[in-house]
Design a protein around this motif. Structure first.
Motif, PDB file in Angstrom:
ATOM      1  N   HIS A   1       0.830  -1.199   0.000  1.00 36.41           N
ATOM      2  CA  HIS A   1       0.000   0.000   0.000  1.00 36.41           C
ATOM      3  C   HIS A   1       0.869   1.255   0.000  1.00 36.41           C
ATOM      4  O   HIS A   1       0.568   2.237  -0.694  1.00 36.41           O
ATOM      5  CB  HIS A   1      -0.913   0.009   1.225  1.00 36.41           C
ATOM      6  CG  HIS A   1      -1.915  -1.102   1.255  1.00 36.41           C
ATOM      7  ND1 HIS A   1      -2.496  -1.614   0.116  1.00 36.41           N
ATOM      8  CD2 HIS A   1      -2.445  -1.809   2.292  1.00 36.41           C
ATOM      9  CE1 HIS A   1      -3.347  -2.582   0.445  1.00 36.41           C
ATOM     10  NE2 HIS A   1      -3.326  -2.725   1.762  1.00 36.41           N
TER      11      HIS A   1
ATOM     12  N   ARG B   1     -12.624  -4.423   1.640  1.00 34.60           N
ATOM     13  CA  ARG B   1     -12.784  -3.416   0.593  1.00 34.60           C
ATOM     14  C   ARG B   1     -12.740  -4.161  -0.746  1.00 34.60           C
ATOM     15  O   ARG B   1     -11.670  -4.479  -1.261  1.00 34.60           O
ATOM     16  CB  ARG B   1     -11.666  -2.363   0.676  1.00 34.60           C
ATOM     17  CG  ARG B   1     -11.542  -1.748   2.082  1.00 34.60           C
ATOM     18  CD  ARG B   1     -10.404  -0.750   2.209  1.00 34.60           C
ATOM     19  NE  ARG B   1      -9.130  -1.303   1.762  1.00 34.60           N
ATOM     20  CZ  ARG B   1      -8.366  -2.118   2.481  1.00 34.60           C
ATOM     21  NH1 ARG B   1      -8.731  -2.490   3.695  1.00 34.60           N
ATOM     22  NH2 ARG B   1      -7.224  -2.577   2.004  1.00 34.60           N
TER      23      ARG B   1
ATOM     24  N   MET C   1      -7.178  -2.686  -8.754  1.00 33.47           N
ATOM     25  CA  MET C   1      -7.615  -2.785  -7.365  1.00 33.47           C
ATOM     26  C   MET C   1      -6.460  -2.502  -6.408  1.00 33.47           C
ATOM     27  O   MET C   1      -6.611  -1.753  -5.431  1.00 33.47           O
ATOM     28  CB  MET C   1      -8.172  -4.186  -7.101  1.00 33.47           C
ATOM     29  CG  MET C   1      -9.473  -4.502  -7.814  1.00 33.47           C
ATOM     30  SD  MET C   1      -9.978  -6.233  -7.558  1.00 33.47           S
ATOM     31  CE  MET C   1     -10.322  -6.212  -5.790  1.00 33.47           C
TER      32      MET C   1
ATOM     33  N   VAL D   1      -5.574   1.169  -5.812  1.00 38.65           N
ATOM     34  CA  VAL D   1      -6.433   1.969  -4.931  1.00 38.65           C
ATOM     35  C   VAL D   1      -6.702   1.245  -3.607  1.00 38.65           C
ATOM     36  O   VAL D   1      -7.629   1.572  -2.884  1.00 38.65           O
ATOM     37  CB  VAL D   1      -7.757   2.352  -5.622  1.00 38.65           C
ATOM     38  CG1 VAL D   1      -7.490   3.298  -6.771  1.00 38.65           C
ATOM     39  CG2 VAL D   1      -8.526   1.121  -6.089  1.00 38.65           C
ATOM     40  N   LYS D   2      -5.875   0.234  -3.317  1.00 42.09           N
ATOM     41  CA  LYS D   2      -5.868  -0.429  -2.013  1.00 42.09           C
ATOM     42  C   LYS D   2      -7.140  -1.218  -1.725  1.00 42.09           C
ATOM     43  O   LYS D   2      -7.513  -1.406  -0.561  1.00 42.09           O
ATOM     44  CB  LYS D   2      -5.569   0.583  -0.897  1.00 42.09           C
ATOM     45  CG  LYS D   2      -4.256   1.351  -1.094  1.00 42.09           C
ATOM     46  CD  LYS D   2      -4.004   2.362   0.012  1.00 42.09           C
ATOM     47  CE  LYS D   2      -2.661   3.049  -0.121  1.00 42.09           C
ATOM     48  NZ  LYS D   2      -2.507   3.876  -1.326  1.00 42.09           N
ATOM     49  N   LEU D   3      -7.823  -1.688  -2.760  1.00 36.33           N
ATOM     50  CA  LEU D   3      -8.889  -2.664  -2.566  1.00 36.33           C
ATOM     51  C   LEU D   3      -8.256  -4.036  -2.304  1.00 36.33           C
ATOM     52  O   LEU D   3      -7.177  -4.328  -2.837  1.00 36.33           O
ATOM     53  CB  LEU D   3      -9.791  -2.725  -3.793  1.00 36.33           C
ATOM     54  CG  LEU D   3     -10.655  -1.488  -4.056  1.00 36.33           C
ATOM     55  CD1 LEU D   3     -11.331  -1.596  -5.416  1.00 36.33           C
ATOM     56  CD2 LEU D   3     -11.690  -1.283  -2.964  1.00 36.33           C
ATOM     57  N   ASN D   4      -8.931  -4.868  -1.528  1.00 33.10           N
ATOM     58  CA  ASN D   4      -8.253  -6.103  -1.110  1.00 33.10           C
ATOM     59  C   ASN D   4      -9.064  -7.382  -1.251  1.00 33.10           C
ATOM     60  O   ASN D   4      -8.608  -8.436  -0.814  1.00 33.10           O
ATOM     61  CB  ASN D   4      -7.757  -5.953   0.333  1.00 33.10           C
ATOM     62  CG  ASN D   4      -8.881  -5.818   1.349  1.00 33.10           C
ATOM     63  OD1 ASN D   4     -10.050  -5.695   0.988  1.00 33.10           O
ATOM     64  ND2 ASN D   4      -8.520  -5.828   2.622  1.00 33.10           N
TER      65      ASN D   4
ATOM     66  N   GLU E   1     -18.391  -3.642  -0.638  1.00 31.25           N
ATOM     67  CA  GLU E   1     -17.946  -4.286  -1.874  1.00 31.25           C
ATOM     68  C   GLU E   1     -18.731  -3.727  -3.053  1.00 31.25           C
ATOM     69  O   GLU E   1     -19.967  -3.774  -3.075  1.00 31.25           O
ATOM     70  CB  GLU E   1     -18.172  -5.797  -1.751  1.00 31.25           C
ATOM     71  CG  GLU E   1     -17.442  -6.615  -2.773  1.00 31.25           C
ATOM     72  CD  GLU E   1     -17.524  -8.097  -2.451  1.00 31.25           C
ATOM     73  OE1 GLU E   1     -16.700  -8.593  -1.645  1.00 31.25           O
ATOM     74  OE2 GLU E   1     -18.415  -8.763  -2.996  1.00 31.25           O
TER      75      GLU E   1
ATOM     76  N   GLY F   1     -12.604   3.975  -7.979  1.00 36.32           N
ATOM     77  CA  GLY F   1     -11.679   4.683  -7.100  1.00 36.32           C
ATOM     78  C   GLY F   1     -12.393   5.462  -6.008  1.00 36.32           C
ATOM     79  O   GLY F   1     -11.896   5.575  -4.873  1.00 36.32           O
TER      80      GLY F   1
ATOM     81  N   ALA G   1     -13.391   2.963  -3.402  1.00 38.91           N
ATOM     82  CA  ALA G   1     -12.193   2.553  -2.670  1.00 38.91           C
ATOM     83  C   ALA G   1     -11.838   3.588  -1.606  1.00 38.91           C
ATOM     84  O   ALA G   1     -11.454   3.238  -0.480  1.00 38.91           O
ATOM     85  CB  ALA G   1     -11.029   2.355  -3.640  1.00 38.91           C
ATOM     86  N   GLU G   2     -11.964   4.864  -1.947  1.00 38.67           N
ATOM     87  CA  GLU G   2     -11.664   5.912  -0.968  1.00 38.67           C
ATOM     88  C   GLU G   2     -12.670   5.905   0.179  1.00 38.67           C
ATOM     89  O   GLU G   2     -12.300   6.084   1.341  1.00 38.67           O
ATOM     90  CB  GLU G   2     -11.643   7.281  -1.642  1.00 38.67           C
ATOM     91  CG  GLU G   2     -11.377   8.428  -0.674  1.00 38.67           C
ATOM     92  CD  GLU G   2     -10.824   9.663  -1.353  1.00 38.67           C
ATOM     93  OE1 GLU G   2      -9.627   9.637  -1.740  1.00 38.67           O
ATOM     94  OE2 GLU G   2     -11.576  10.641  -1.499  1.00 38.67           O
TER      95      GLU G   2
ATOM     96  N   TRP H   1     -11.607   3.136   2.508  1.00 44.51           N
ATOM     97  CA  TRP H   1     -10.285   3.241   3.135  1.00 44.51           C
ATOM     98  C   TRP H   1     -10.165   4.476   4.013  1.00 44.51           C
ATOM     99  O   TRP H   1      -9.685   4.415   5.142  1.00 44.51           O
ATOM    100  CB  TRP H   1      -9.187   3.269   2.062  1.00 44.51           C
ATOM    101  CG  TRP H   1      -7.807   3.448   2.622  1.00 44.51           C
ATOM    102  CD1 TRP H   1      -7.242   4.610   3.090  1.00 44.51           C
ATOM    103  CD2 TRP H   1      -6.816   2.436   2.826  1.00 44.51           C
ATOM    104  NE1 TRP H   1      -5.973   4.381   3.559  1.00 44.51           N
ATOM    105  CE2 TRP H   1      -5.690   3.057   3.406  1.00 44.51           C
ATOM    106  CE3 TRP H   1      -6.779   1.068   2.557  1.00 44.51           C
ATOM    107  CZ2 TRP H   1      -4.513   2.349   3.724  1.00 44.51           C
ATOM    108  CZ3 TRP H   1      -5.618   0.365   2.872  1.00 44.51           C
ATOM    109  CH2 TRP H   1      -4.519   0.999   3.447  1.00 44.51           C
TER     110      TRP H   1
END
Length: 679
Positions: free
Chosen positions: A134, A166, A189, A192-195, A444, A466, A469-470, A473
């Motif tokens: 990340h 996320r 993904m 933008v730190k989706l997991n 999700e 995005g 995702a924000e 997060w």
């Protein structure tokens, strides 16, 4: 060298964010926005490749560094990746990872990181390889050009996600998505730190993973479009390498035509003879939950699939079960009476409990859509809410882990701002206790694929994903919409550098519609003024058909028109700000005149002919906008009757055609409503 080109550090740091957004020209192009950011005056010059000093981690950190250097080279055009070891004069990049992380990525792993960029170099520390990955994405987002070359601003960042889950769900059943399409979107993904990548792998249209224990599922129920088990293992490894878990979904007992084509004796009532192709295929029975053979099949297949997918969670679907088949089946009704099961909900709960036992036997926790919610399910079950915030709050109140998808359905074509406003802990969830809120793991996004193919998949996901995702997060207080859109535009460009095709595929599809016989700017003028119809309007104007080519303008344009949003905002300004009017007038003139030039080309192509009403209406809007500006600027009043007539024309122009609508009508409406009126 680490010279600052004459720019020196100020003694006072400029605080940009502590759970709040930055402001002004100093805003950084970060998405998602970190938990805490402190920016100081000055920057680190990237004249030379950084000297990497790595401590700890696992193979994922090494692979992430290789990708980082490659991405840095692509974005800057400087071959940093050719000199990976760094030059003696290059700035130091110190990376410290406290541990190797789990072999199977888990929900509770620490994803936080600490990042410092200073005159002496970069320092990135984390407890886990996930945090390092990340942090590297954040460093990439910080890179920007300056008169002194490529630089990183001096910053201190302490970052941790607000929610642990996320995710993104991609439906690969209705339209099969090739392996490479999934891989590049996993890259997006990670950026933008989706997991979590949730794959909807079975539905009425197809069963999409090779089954060696029950080969009929891929022989009879896939049309030859499925992932081999080796491919799936490769995808899972690819995702893990980027910090993304893969959660499989095999939808039962409804949405089960693909299962029942292969095993017709397990259907409730008449068995389907073929996969669903269109809305004309009305026979869509669920599984018969009263047959023991149903559970034998599910045990065999789920056991095989649970061994293939290492993640702790296994999604069993459970949504939209059509109970009319159970109602009409005399054998099922007799069984229900014998077992004192009073209604279809109770019958589905019986089925779900049986399936949960299967899932648990193979070492997994069951996940399902919110129709499965029942207080008697084991508390380790995970509920995915698609029907609204109420079921999310209900699940959390009952002690179940839960995630939100309502409000994050990308296939409904909502603008990024609408998704951005949806918070898992707002609405009904805001009234929960702290303990109950802790059960809400995150959210999700969902991309159903009735009207999505590999060609326009990226266009439907990005860049709007995005914004979601924000939301999942960043701190709750990060809500500034203009800032979000500004940074989303930068993200969109950077994703193209990464290999995503949301812009290039749209351009390619527009080129196909334009052909070789017309000036491209004519279609582009219209395309920038329209958006696809929203929610479920499209399926009400045409019947879904899995074989229908998705190659029209509605399939090519972005779900959200950036230019239309800007023009609508410009019109709001123009009411009171004369400086905004010249640009607006220029656009109106272009709209007014475009139809006359475009019209001769429309009838010559089946892809263009349906656009004639839209083109004509855009011309009408242009003329109305010019007249409204003239009235405002000359203070020449219109009569109430004239205004009423003008607004009626705006309303007529807003009607959808070719499954598109003109999204610029608000710009004209606001000017007409601001016109002086002769009382």
């Amino acid at each position: 060298m680490s010279q600052r080109g004459g720019i020196h550090r100020l003694t006072t740091a400029v605080l940009l964010l502590c759970a709040a957004l930055p402001c002004g020209a100093a805003e950084l192009n970060l998405m998602p926005w970190p938990s805490h950011v402190t920016q100081q005056e000055g920057f680190l010059n990237l004249e030379h490749t950084p000297q990497i000093q790595l401590t700890g981690g696992d193979e994922r950190v090494h692979h992430a560094l290789t990708r980082f250097m490659r991405s840095l080279s692509v974005r800057t055009g400087v071959p940093f990746d050719h000199h990976f070891s760094g030059a003696p004069e290059g700035p130091r990049f110190v990376i410290r990872c406290a541990g190797p992380g789990l072999h199977v990525q888990a929900l509770a792993e620490d994803e936080s990181y600490h990042l410092t960029v200073s005159q002496t170099g970069i320092e990135l520390t984390a407890a886990n390889p996930l945090g390092i990955m990340h942090g590297l994405e954040t460093v990439l987002q910080l890179v920007r050009p300056s008169p002194q070359g490529w630089v990183l601003p001096d910053v201190l960042i302490d970052d941790t996600p607000r929610f642990a889950w996320r995710g993104l769900m991609i439906d690969v059943s209705r339209h099969f998505m090739p392996f490479e399409a999934l891989e590049r979107n996993i890259d997006g993904m990670a950026a933008v730190k989706l997991n979590v990548l949730h794959l909807h792998l079975s539905d009425d249209e197809g069963f999409r993973v090779e089954s060696k224990r029950r080969p009929r599922l891929t022989e009879l129920a896939s049309d030859g479009l499925f992932y081999t088990q080796d491919q799936m293992r490769e995808l899972i490894a690819y995702a893990r390498d980027r910090g993304v878990r893969v959660v499989p979904e095999f939808d039962v007992p409804g949405h089960a035509v693909s299962w029942l084509v292969a095993y017709p004796k397990l259907a409730s009532g008449p068995a389907p003879q073929a996969l669903v192709r269109s809305e004309q295929d009305k026979l869509r029975p669920p599984f018969d939950p009263t047959q023991e053979a149903t559970y034998v099949l599910l045990d065999t297949v789920f056991g095989e699939m649970e061994a293939l997918f290492p993640d702790r969670y296994f999604h069993i679907g459970g949504d939209e079960v059509d109970g009319k088949y159970w109602d009409k089946d005399a054998t099922i009704q007799a069984w229900m009476r014998t077992h004192k099961i009073k209604d279809n909900h109770a019958l589905q709960t019986y089925f779900t409990k049986r399936v949960e036992q299967i899932v648990h036997k193979h070492g997994k926790d069951m996940e399902g859509w919110d129709e499965i919610l029942d207080g008697n399910l084991p508390k380790n079950s995970l509920i995915q809410s698609w029907r609204g915030a109420e079921s999310l709050a209900d699940a959390a109140r009952m002690g179940y882990k839960t995630i939100l998808s309502a409000g994050y359905y990308l296939d409904l074509m909502y603008p990024a701002s609408q998704h951005y406003a949806v918070d898992p802990l707002s609405g009904k969830s805001a009234a929960l206790t702290a303990e109950e809120k802790s059960h809400i793991l995150g959210g999700e996004a969902a991309q159903w694929a009735e009207y999505v193919t590999p060609e326009n998949l990226d266009n439907r996901l990005w860049p709007r994903l995005g914004a979601i995702a924000e939301r999942l997060w960043s701190p709750e207080s990060v809500t500034d919409i203009p800032s979000m859109y500004r940074r989303l535009a930068v993200l969109s460009r950077n994703l193209e550098y990464l290999g995503l095709e949301h812009q290039t595929s749209s351009s390619r599809m527009l080129d196909r519609i334009e052909g070789d016989d017309m000036p491209p700017e004519l279609l582009e003028t219209l395309a920038r003024a329209v958006e696809p119809v929203k929610e479920y309007h499209r399926e009400r104007t045409q019947k879904y058909d899995a074989e229908r080519p998705l190659n029209h303008l509605v399939d090519a344009v972005s779900p959200e028109s950036d230019q239309a949003r800007e023009i609508n905002a410009l019109a709001q300004r123009a009411v009171h700000d004369p400086s905004a009017r010249p640009e607006l007038r220029k656009r109106f003139i272009q709209w007014r005149d475009n139809n006359a030039a475009l019209e001769p080309y429309l009838a010559t192509s089946m892809l263009r002919a349906p656009l004639a009403p839209l083109s004509q209406n855009l011309s009408v809007l242009g003329a109305l906008g010019i007249a409204a500006l003239d009235s405002i600027e000359s203070a020449h009043p219109v009569t109430p009757e004239q205004r009423k007539e003008q607004l009626a024309k705006v309303d007529e122009s807003a009607a959808p055609h070719a499954e598109l609508f003109l999204v610029v009508t608000p710009a004209v409406r606001v000017l007409i409503e601001a016109e002086p009126v002769n009382q």
